[in-house]
Design an enzyme around this catalytic site. Structure first.
Site, PDB file in Angstrom:
ATOM      1  N   GLU A 275       9.374  -7.185  -5.618  1.00  0.00           N
ATOM      2  CA  GLU A 275       9.065  -8.764  -5.741  1.00  0.00           C
ATOM      3  C   GLU A 275       9.566  -9.669  -6.750  1.00  0.00           C
ATOM      4  O   GLU A 275       9.793 -10.918  -6.432  1.00  0.00           O
ATOM      5  CB  GLU A 275       7.451  -8.705  -5.757  1.00  0.00           C
ATOM      6  CG  GLU A 275       6.660  -9.670  -5.013  1.00  0.00           C
ATOM      7  CD  GLU A 275       5.139  -9.278  -4.927  1.00  0.00           C
ATOM      8  OE1 GLU A 275       4.674  -8.579  -5.795  1.00  0.00           O
ATOM      9  OE2 GLU A 275       4.464 -10.003  -4.278  1.00  0.00           O
ATOM     10  N   HIS A 296      14.489  17.866   1.265  1.00  0.00           N
ATOM     11  CA  HIS A 296      14.443  18.473   2.671  1.00  0.00           C
ATOM     12  C   HIS A 296      14.316  17.507   3.715  1.00  0.00           C
ATOM     13  O   HIS A 296      14.194  18.050   4.946  1.00  0.00           O
ATOM     14  CB  HIS A 296      13.321  19.641   2.718  1.00  0.00           C
ATOM     15  CG  HIS A 296      13.497  20.645   1.522  1.00  0.00           C
ATOM     16  ND1 HIS A 296      13.919  21.984   2.106  1.00  0.00           N
ATOM     17  CD2 HIS A 296      13.139  20.631   0.402  1.00  0.00           C
ATOM     18  CE1 HIS A 296      14.072  22.816   0.914  1.00  0.00           C
ATOM     19  NE2 HIS A 296      13.614  21.858  -0.183  1.00  0.00           N
ATOM     20  N   LYS A 405       1.924 -15.244   4.305  1.00  0.00           N
ATOM     21  CA  LYS A 405       0.452 -15.303   4.435  1.00  0.00           C
ATOM     22  C   LYS A 405       0.135 -16.765   5.283  1.00  0.00           C
ATOM     23  O   LYS A 405      -0.676 -16.756   6.110  1.00  0.00           O
ATOM     24  CB  LYS A 405      -0.033 -15.771   2.948  1.00  0.00           C
ATOM     25  CG  LYS A 405       0.004 -14.474   2.197  1.00  0.00           C
ATOM     26  CD  LYS A 405      -0.719 -14.949   0.486  1.00  0.00           C
ATOM     27  CE  LYS A 405      -0.571 -13.688  -0.290  1.00  0.00           C
ATOM     28  NZ  LYS A 405      -0.668 -14.233  -1.726  1.00  0.00           N
TER      29      LYS A 405
HETATM   30  O1  PA5 Z   1       2.435  -9.814  -7.917  1.00  0.00           O
HETATM   31  C1  PA5 Z   1       1.905 -10.478  -7.449  1.00  0.00           C
HETATM   32  O2  PA5 Z   1       1.795 -11.627  -7.586  1.00  0.00           O
HETATM   33  C2  PA5 Z   1       1.387 -10.175  -5.787  1.00  0.00           C
HETATM   34  O3  PA5 Z   1       1.478  -8.810  -5.658  1.00  0.00           O
HETATM   35  C3  PA5 Z   1      -0.229 -10.338  -5.943  1.00  0.00           C
HETATM   36  O4  PA5 Z   1      -0.652  -9.254  -6.993  1.00  0.00           O
HETATM   37  C4  PA5 Z   1      -0.873  -9.992  -4.429  1.00  0.00           C
HETATM   38  O5  PA5 Z   1      -0.255 -10.855  -3.601  1.00  0.00           O
HETATM   39  C5  PA5 Z   1      -2.489 -10.333  -4.823  1.00  0.00           C
HETATM   40  O6  PA5 Z   1      -2.484 -11.599  -4.772  1.00  0.00           O
HETATM   41  P1  PA5 Z   1      -4.054 -12.019  -5.533  1.00  0.00           P
HETATM   42  O7  PA5 Z   1      -4.249 -11.181  -6.785  1.00  0.00           O
HETATM   43  O8  PA5 Z   1      -3.916 -13.444  -5.808  1.00  0.00           O
HETATM   44  O9  PA5 Z   1      -4.952 -11.492  -4.357  1.00  0.00           O
END
Ligand code: PA5
Length: 415
Positions: A275, A296, A405
């Site tokens: 990410e 394996h 989203k």
């Molecule tokens: O690292 C990040 O920002 C994302 O992985 C969020 O943690 C994830 O999308 C969840 O978002 P939120 O905490 O707003 O529900």
């Protein structure tokens, strides 16, 4: 036993490849990270400036949860659950009297959540709902289902005493509900993004409920933060090495671990690096393999397949438990400890893959302790952020995640 992580880069750059980031670029990236002026870098100084009052409140809430329930369900996705799951899987001892901890809202599967409801039937429950935005679909759906279960079981007033919320200080539906219903709550700081939030209440509350020594974990992070200031700090060298490997055509990094307890830590690494780095058409694709299991299956590809990857070995030197292999196993194996055989696998695989020209990074982890875990978190967060800067991307945003989203919302609205 030394409690310090040890990075071995001696097999990382083979042939004519060299570190492509100059010392000056690395220094610039480090200065940027430690300047205190960059958005979402609140985690950088956190180990030195931890709010002691808040830590006390987190530990008190964890103690209350341990007394209140037999099962704690942690609701969240991405950075809002992976760090806690990684720590609990790596460190929780099986014989502790802590509540069982389950995770929810990390997928949209009706089957998963129905089976979870079955599993927790008749047990004393608490929920810990975690969402920075307070609007994430997965966690909202799971929270509403599990809250309904709590209302049925305890009534609304008692249910509110069993819900713990971790979210933004002011914004979002979850914050509004928390204030309205009077849930015990903690704040995700504005300047710390989800995947860098393990050492905030996001990770610390569930980790403390699991009976893990949170102060020791924070101390480990502090040691790693101190070490990362050095001119040739391991985290900086790892960042520079990764970027050089990418520039030499190695577009996949495989995290390999020989202790199944590290499965979710590897998942956390995939999220952290995937990410943070995968944007603007750039980045190294992070993958994870569990050895010797995956030798394996995927072992064939690693040894003989398309060489577009490098390997990062997470090597636990002193695993928590061991067994001696009985006589019936035959001359080569009998009388040896399983951990010694596992270590032989580590060395054997490195030798075999090195011989085919796979670049290998090795990180020795002295033991699966809270102190080492705290170091691991801070070490990789730093390496990841610096890699992102060296690669010319913003390691703290996730525009691609936002797109899915909004597309999903469109589909829901159209049906
Ligand atoms: O690292 C990040 O920002 C994302 O992985 C969020 O943690 C994830 O999308 C969840 O978002 P939120 O905490 O707003 O529900």
């Amino acid at each position: 036993m030394s409690e310090t992580l040890k990075l071995d880069l001696s097999r990382s750059l083979l042939g004519p490849q060299t570190i492509t980031a100059s010392q000056a670029e690395l220094e610039a990236a480090k200065n940027r990270l430690w300047s205190g002026k960059e958005p979402f870098t609140g985690w950088v100084n956190l180990p030195f400036a931890y709010d002691k009052m808040e830590l006390k409140e987190i530990l008190a809430a964890a103690e209350k949860i341990r007394k209140q329930c037999e099962v704690l369900i942690v609701i969240g996705i991405g950075g809002s659950y992976l760090g806690a799951q990684a720590a609990i899987s790596a460190l929780k001892a099986g014989n502790d009297s802590a509540p069982e901890i389950y995770f929810a809202g990390q997928n949209l599967s009706g089957t998963y959540h129905k089976e979870l409801l079955e599993k927790i039937k008749g047990r004393e429950l608490c929920l810990c709902v975690i969402s920075k935005s307070g609007t994430t679909t997965e966690s909202s759906v799971a929270f509403s289902i599990l809250k309904d279960e709590l209302y049925r079981k305890y009534g609304r007033e008692e249910a509110a005493k069993r819900i713990y919320a971790i979210t933004d200080a002011e914004k979002g539906i979850l914050r509004e509900e928390t204030n309205r219903e009077g849930y015990v709550s903690f704040v995700i700081p504005d300047d710390i993004g989800g995947r860098y939030s393990v050492l905030t209440a996001v990770g610390l509350l569930p980790i403390a409920v699991a009976g893990i020594d949170v102060p020791a974990m924070l101390k480990g992070a502090e040691c790693a933060a101190e070490a990362s200031k050095d001119e040739k700090a391991d985290a900086s060298m790892l960042a520079a090495t990764r970027v050089s490997l990418l520039n030499s055509g190695k577009t996949i990094e495989i995290y390999e671990y020989y202790e199944p307890k590290l499965q979710y830590f590897a998942e956390w690494l995939k999220q952290l690096f995937g990410e943070s780095e995968g944007k603007d058409g750039k980045g190294i694709f992070p993958a994870a393999l569990q050895f010797s299991t995956d030798l394996h299956s995927m072992g064939q590809f690693l040894q003989d397949g398309n060489q577009i990857f490098f390997e990062t070995v997470l090597n636990v030197l002193n695993p928590p438990e061991d067994l001696i292999v009985p006589e019936s196993a035959g001359e080569l194996l009998a009388g040896r400890s399983m951990n010694a055989i596992n270590q032989a696998a580590v060395e054997g695989v490195i030798a075999a893959h090195e011989a085919t020209g796979v670049p290998i990074i090795k990180l020795d982890i002295p033991a699966l302790t809270p102190h080492c875990f705290g170091q691991l978190v801070y070490f990789f967060e730093t390496a990841c952020a610096l890699s992102g800067y060296l690669n010319g991307v913003n390691p703290f945003d996730q525009p691609g995640v936002e797109s899915y989203k909004s597309e999903m919302r469109k589909v829901l609205q159209s049906k």
